[in-house]
Design a protein around this motif. Structure first.
Motif, PDB file in Angstrom:
ATOM      1  N   HIS A   1      66.423  43.950  34.036  1.00  0.00           N
ATOM      2  CA  HIS A   1      67.794  43.611  34.026  1.00  0.00           C
ATOM      3  C   HIS A   1      68.287  43.456  32.466  1.00  0.00           C
ATOM      4  CE1 HIS A   1      66.461  39.333  33.907  1.00  0.00           C
ATOM      5  NE2 HIS A   1      67.129  39.137  33.195  1.00  0.00           N
ATOM      6  N   ASP A   2      67.260  43.607  31.592  1.00  0.00           N
ATOM      7  CA  ASP A   2      67.587  43.385  30.261  1.00  0.00           C
ATOM      8  C   ASP A   2      67.599  44.670  29.531  1.00  0.00           C
ATOM      9  OD1 ASP A   2      67.375  43.046  27.312  1.00  0.00           O
ATOM     10  OD2 ASP A   2      66.151  41.091  27.689  1.00  0.00           O
ATOM     11  N   LEU A   3      68.893  45.045  29.108  1.00  0.00           N
ATOM     12  CA  LEU A   3      69.214  46.431  28.623  1.00  0.00           C
ATOM     13  C   LEU A   3      68.548  46.631  27.368  1.00  0.00           C
ATOM     14  CD1 LEU A   3      72.647  47.040  29.913  1.00  0.00           C
ATOM     15  CD2 LEU A   3      70.656  47.305  30.999  1.00  0.00           C
ATOM     16  N   ALA A   4      68.371  45.605  26.528  1.00  0.00           N
ATOM     17  CA  ALA A   4      67.825  45.568  25.178  1.00  0.00           C
ATOM     18  C   ALA A   4      66.100  45.941  25.278  1.00  0.00           C
ATOM     19  CB  ALA A   4      68.062  44.241  24.338  1.00  0.00           C
ATOM     20  N   VAL A   5      65.535  45.313  26.295  1.00  0.00           N
ATOM     21  CA  VAL A   5      64.309  45.416  26.524  1.00  0.00           C
ATOM     22  C   VAL A   5      63.999  47.256  26.811  1.00  0.00           C
ATOM     23  CG1 VAL A   5      62.351  45.376  28.265  1.00  0.00           C
ATOM     24  CG2 VAL A   5      63.334  43.439  27.080  1.00  0.00           C
ATOM     25  N   VAL A   6      65.015  47.533  27.778  1.00  0.00           N
ATOM     26  CA  VAL A   6      64.960  49.002  28.222  1.00  0.00           C
ATOM     27  C   VAL A   6      65.199  49.873  26.839  1.00  0.00           C
ATOM     28  CG1 VAL A   6      66.432  50.694  29.611  1.00  0.00           C
ATOM     29  CG2 VAL A   6      65.538  48.476  30.662  1.00  0.00           C
ATOM     30  N   SER A   7      66.207  49.441  26.365  1.00  0.00           N
ATOM     31  CA  SER A   7      66.528  50.636  24.788  1.00  0.00           C
ATOM     32  C   SER A   7      65.451  50.659  24.196  1.00  0.00           C
ATOM     33  CB  SER A   7      67.507  49.617  24.276  1.00  0.00           C
ATOM     34  OG  SER A   7      67.965  50.515  23.086  1.00  0.00           O
ATOM     35  N   SER A   8      64.429  49.553  23.846  1.00  0.00           N
ATOM     36  CA  SER A   8      63.233  49.559  23.216  1.00  0.00           C
ATOM     37  C   SER A   8      62.146  50.543  23.669  1.00  0.00           C
ATOM     38  CB  SER A   8      62.812  48.211  22.862  1.00  0.00           C
ATOM     39  OG  SER A   8      62.123  47.515  24.026  1.00  0.00           O
ATOM     40  N   ILE A   9      62.053  50.720  24.947  1.00  0.00           N
ATOM     41  CA  ILE A   9      60.884  51.494  25.344  1.00  0.00           C
ATOM     42  C   ILE A   9      61.131  52.640  25.981  1.00  0.00           C
ATOM     43  CG2 ILE A   9      60.414  50.153  27.305  1.00  0.00           C
ATOM     44  CD1 ILE A   9      57.621  49.887  26.612  1.00  0.00           C
ATOM     45  N   ALA A  10      62.213  52.764  26.709  1.00  0.00           N
ATOM     46  CA  ALA A  10      62.581  53.763  27.710  1.00  0.00           C
ATOM     47  C   ALA A  10      62.874  55.136  27.180  1.00  0.00           C
ATOM     48  CB  ALA A  10      63.482  53.383  28.808  1.00  0.00           C
ATOM     49  N   ASP A  11      62.489  56.263  27.670  1.00  0.00           N
ATOM     50  CA  ASP A  11      62.913  57.669  27.204  1.00  0.00           C
ATOM     51  C   ASP A  11      64.255  58.182  28.046  1.00  0.00           C
ATOM     52  OD1 ASP A  11      60.523  58.224  25.389  1.00  0.00           O
ATOM     53  OD2 ASP A  11      59.580  58.056  27.379  1.00  0.00           O
ATOM     54  N   ARG A  12      64.191  57.945  29.619  1.00  0.00           N
ATOM     55  CA  ARG A  12      65.307  58.124  30.492  1.00  0.00           C
ATOM     56  C   ARG A  12      65.393  56.518  31.167  1.00  0.00           C
ATOM     57  NH1 ARG A  12      64.357  61.112  34.571  1.00  0.00           N
ATOM     58  NH2 ARG A  12      62.137  61.346  34.180  1.00  0.00           N
ATOM     59  N   VAL A  13      66.690  56.764  31.626  1.00  0.00           N
ATOM     60  CA  VAL A  13      67.160  55.341  32.402  1.00  0.00           C
ATOM     61  C   VAL A  13      68.216  55.874  33.424  1.00  0.00           C
ATOM     62  CG1 VAL A  13      69.158  54.834  30.886  1.00  0.00           C
ATOM     63  CG2 VAL A  13      68.258  53.037  32.147  1.00  0.00           C
ATOM     64  N   LEU A  14      67.752  55.177  34.642  1.00  0.00           N
ATOM     65  CA  LEU A  14      68.475  55.441  35.933  1.00  0.00           C
ATOM     66  C   LEU A  14      69.254  53.974  36.172  1.00  0.00           C
ATOM     67  CD1 LEU A  14      66.027  57.336  36.226  1.00  0.00           C
ATOM     68  CD2 LEU A  14      66.447  57.371  38.581  1.00  0.00           C
ATOM     69  N   VAL A  15      70.835  54.209  36.423  1.00  0.00           N
ATOM     70  CA  VAL A  15      71.389  53.078  36.605  1.00  0.00           C
ATOM     71  C   VAL A  15      71.778  52.980  38.160  1.00  0.00           C
ATOM     72  CG1 VAL A  15      73.512  51.727  35.948  1.00  0.00           C
ATOM     73  CG2 VAL A  15      72.535  53.167  34.359  1.00  0.00           C
ATOM     74  N   MET A  16      71.335  51.819  38.907  1.00  0.00           N
ATOM     75  CA  MET A  16      71.490  51.844  40.321  1.00  0.00           C
ATOM     76  C   MET A  16      72.439  50.665  40.631  1.00  0.00           C
ATOM     77  SD  MET A  16      67.801  52.285  42.097  1.00  0.00           S
ATOM     78  CE  MET A  16      68.611  52.612  43.783  1.00  0.00           C
ATOM     79  N   LYS A  17      73.377  51.053  41.707  1.00  0.00           N
ATOM     80  CA  LYS A  17      74.174  50.024  42.333  1.00  0.00           C
ATOM     81  C   LYS A  17      74.331  50.402  43.822  1.00  0.00           C
ATOM     82  CE  LYS A  17      78.893  48.454  42.292  1.00  0.00           C
ATOM     83  NZ  LYS A  17      80.277  48.580  41.973  1.00  0.00           N
ATOM     84  N   ASP A  18      74.157  49.277  44.754  1.00  0.00           N
ATOM     85  CA  ASP A  18      74.169  49.397  46.112  1.00  0.00           C
ATOM     86  C   ASP A  18      73.181  50.766  46.772  1.00  0.00           C
ATOM     87  OD1 ASP A  18      76.207  47.519  45.993  1.00  0.00           O
ATOM     88  OD2 ASP A  18      77.774  49.094  45.881  1.00  0.00           O
ATOM     89  N   GLY A  19      71.875  50.792  45.896  1.00  0.00           N
ATOM     90  CA  GLY A  19      71.135  51.586  46.672  1.00  0.00           C
ATOM     91  C   GLY A  19      71.141  53.240  45.840  1.00  0.00           C
TER      92      GLY A  19
END
Length: 536
Positions: free
Chosen positions: A209-227
């Motif tokens: 849930h920490d977007l800064a953590v994701v920003s520091s390591i992830a190449d791609r991101v998926l944003v999920m809501k209600d499945g």
């Protein structure tokens, strides 16, 4: 090479009438980090667990395609999944203390994985366990291998869990909130460790849930809501120039220096997320509500608080930051009157508080209330929500019920939750119940010890907004302890930086965080992961 390819994944729990995942498609390649973000209940963890056959009893899983290293995972039985787990994928969960066996030494825990997958012969397993502990940066591996999980710090436990997850050298690591509730320096160490595995070719699926953590390591991101996946793409693009309104709201909910004085629960209007001002909060700079003078405390021969002094005024928020073991929570216990100091004192409204007997303190206890990190642990599991909130109240039962309904409304919860038990509530609802309970006796001081560390970013935003509203309306003083420096910068007027029981720096929050004087403060600030998103 794609290790996992999933198209149109759907996961339902028919008995509960819940469709947790609806039409998710993703792929993960060697050496790639894919992150999934979203609120609690969005389907992130269910998706991750389904990828290793841990969806849970009663679940139905369907997909247009579900391939693991080129094999059709929809045909796997439990035996097939057991052979795959550990050898193909390692799982690192949020709470290492729960994940590690409390009755088994750390070295034996790692050796079990080596035995289950026949990684090394029996005679070499102890040595291999030490090698793995050393590889993940555990100091004194011989000593730590002989210890139990409860004897390790949070950071060491998480490293031991990672050592166990990589014991069979799997090509994929699934990390579900691996740094939540860790202080900022330990978080940085864990992220460096995961990044090193990624650099060696290991694929990572990161749930956070920490977007800064994701920003520091992830190449791609998926944003999920209600499945459902509402947005996906390269991390830098999604977190700096999102297309979906929900992604924009998540980014607007991230606390920082720029968000001070505004609501984090933004409103999406015309494709733009707008923050609105919080109610004006006035600080009474007259006599302090809490005075902490040269406070010292010890556990046996070990001094844990050493010569700490500060004041808190009505309507003011004083933040306390530092690593685990720095003395933050002990200061909170001293202010709450739950510990007796070795020397120094706490005064409440100019009157001795920490140096008097409990009999003398009891009539004034309602003035100082606690909001803890995990309210479920502090609630009597037999009590309903109504009884929990009413417990500090006196008077006739009808008046108490009306007051409970009023308190629930104040924290944004419906009155019909009175008859519910806290275990049936979401994390955000439980934290609101904890706040309602703390407000019941109309306290002058709220001691908040990591009150939002386990909440996702949008629920965290709601709780922080609620605390701001309470302060503006009641003039309540806050002592706010957190490892999240962004949260502290957002909510605090002044901040104390603690290390080894001492305050190494204090002052106005902007002065301390923008112009730090102490090397340790600079070290803390340097360890904070940076969000690539532009300020909203």
């Amino acid at each position: 090479m794609s290790l996992i390819e999933v198209e149109d994944l759907r996961v339902a729990f028919p008995k509960a009438g819940v469709q947790a995942v609806r039409g998710v498609s993703l792929s993960i390649a060697e050496g790639e980090c894919v992150a999934i973000v979203g609120e609690s209940g969005s389907g992130k963890s269910v998706t991750a667990r389904t990828l290793v056959g841990l969806t849970g009893p009663g679940a139905t899983v369907t997909a247009g395609r579900f391939s693991v290293k080129g094999r059709d995972a929809l045909r796997f039985g439990q035996r097939g999944w057991r052979r795959l787990r550990g050898r193909f994928a390692g799982l690192v969960l949020q709470d290492a203390l729960v994940s590690l066996d409390p009755l088994r030494r750390v070295g034996d825990e790692i050796a079990e994985v080596l035995a289950a997958h026949d990684v090394v012969p029996r005679a070499g397993r102890a040595a291999k366990a030490l090698e793995l502990l050393e590889a993940v940066g555990v100091p004194e591996p011989e000593l730590r291998a002989r210890q139990y999980a409860h004897q390790l710090s949070g950071g060491l436990r998480q490293r031991a869990l990672i050592a166990s997850a990589i014991a069979a050298d799997p090509p994929l690591l699934i990390a579900d909130e691996p740094t939540t509730a860790l202080d900022v320096t330990v978080q940085a160490q864990i992220l460096r460790l995961l990044a090193a595995r990624k650099a060696q070719g290991t694929a990572l699926l990161m749930i956070s849930h920490d977007l800064a953590v994701v920003s520091s390591i992830a190449d791609r991101v998926l944003v999920m809501k209600d499945g459902v996946v509402v947005e996906e793409g390269p991390t830098a693009r999604v977190l700096s120039d999102p297309d979906d309104d929900y992604t924009k709201l998540l980014l607007a909910a991230v606390p920082s220096a720029a968000s001070r004085g505004t609501r984090l629960s933004a409103i999406a209007t015309g494709g733009v997320s707008l923050r609105t001002p919080l109610p004006e909060r006035k600080v009474d700079h007259g006599s302090p509500v809490v005075e902490v003078s040269r406070l010292c405390a010890a556990y046996g021969p070990r001094k844990v608080v050493d010569d700490v002094s500060f004041e808190v005024h009505a309507g003011e928020t004083v933040g306390i930051v530092g690593e685990s073991g720095s003395g933050k929570t002990t200061v909170a216990r001293l202010v709450l009157g739950l510990m007796t100091p070795v020397s120094g004192q706490v005064r409440l409204n100019g009157t001795p508080w920490s140096t008097v007997s409990e009999r003398e303190r009891r009539p004034r206890r309602s003035s100082v209330q606690l909001i803890s990190q995990n309210p479920l642990d502090s609630f009597d599991p037999r009590y309903t929500v109504g009884r929990l909130i009413a417990e500090p109240l006196g008077g006739p039962s009808r008046e108490r019920r009306d007051r409970v309904a009023e308190l629930l409304a104040r924290v944004g919860l419906p009155a019909d939750l009175m008859t519910s038990h806290p275990r049936r509530l979401s994390g955000g609802q439980r934290q609101r119940v904890a706040i309602a309970r703390a407000l019941a006796p109309q306290p002058q001081v709220l001691v908040c010890d990591e009150p939002v560390s386990a909440l996702d970013v949008s629920i965290q935003a709601q709780v922080l907004d609620l605390l701001g509203e309470i302060q503006a309306a009641d003039g309540t003083a806050l002592i706010f302890i957190s490892h999240d420096l962004g949260v502290v910068h957002h909510i605090s007027d002044r901040v104390l930086v603690m290390r080894d029981g001492q305050v190494v720096e204090d002052g106005h929050v902007d002065e301390v965080f923008f112009l730090p004087k102490h090397d340790y403060t600079r070290e803390l600030l340097g360890a904070v992961p940076k969000l690539v998103s532009a300020e909203l």
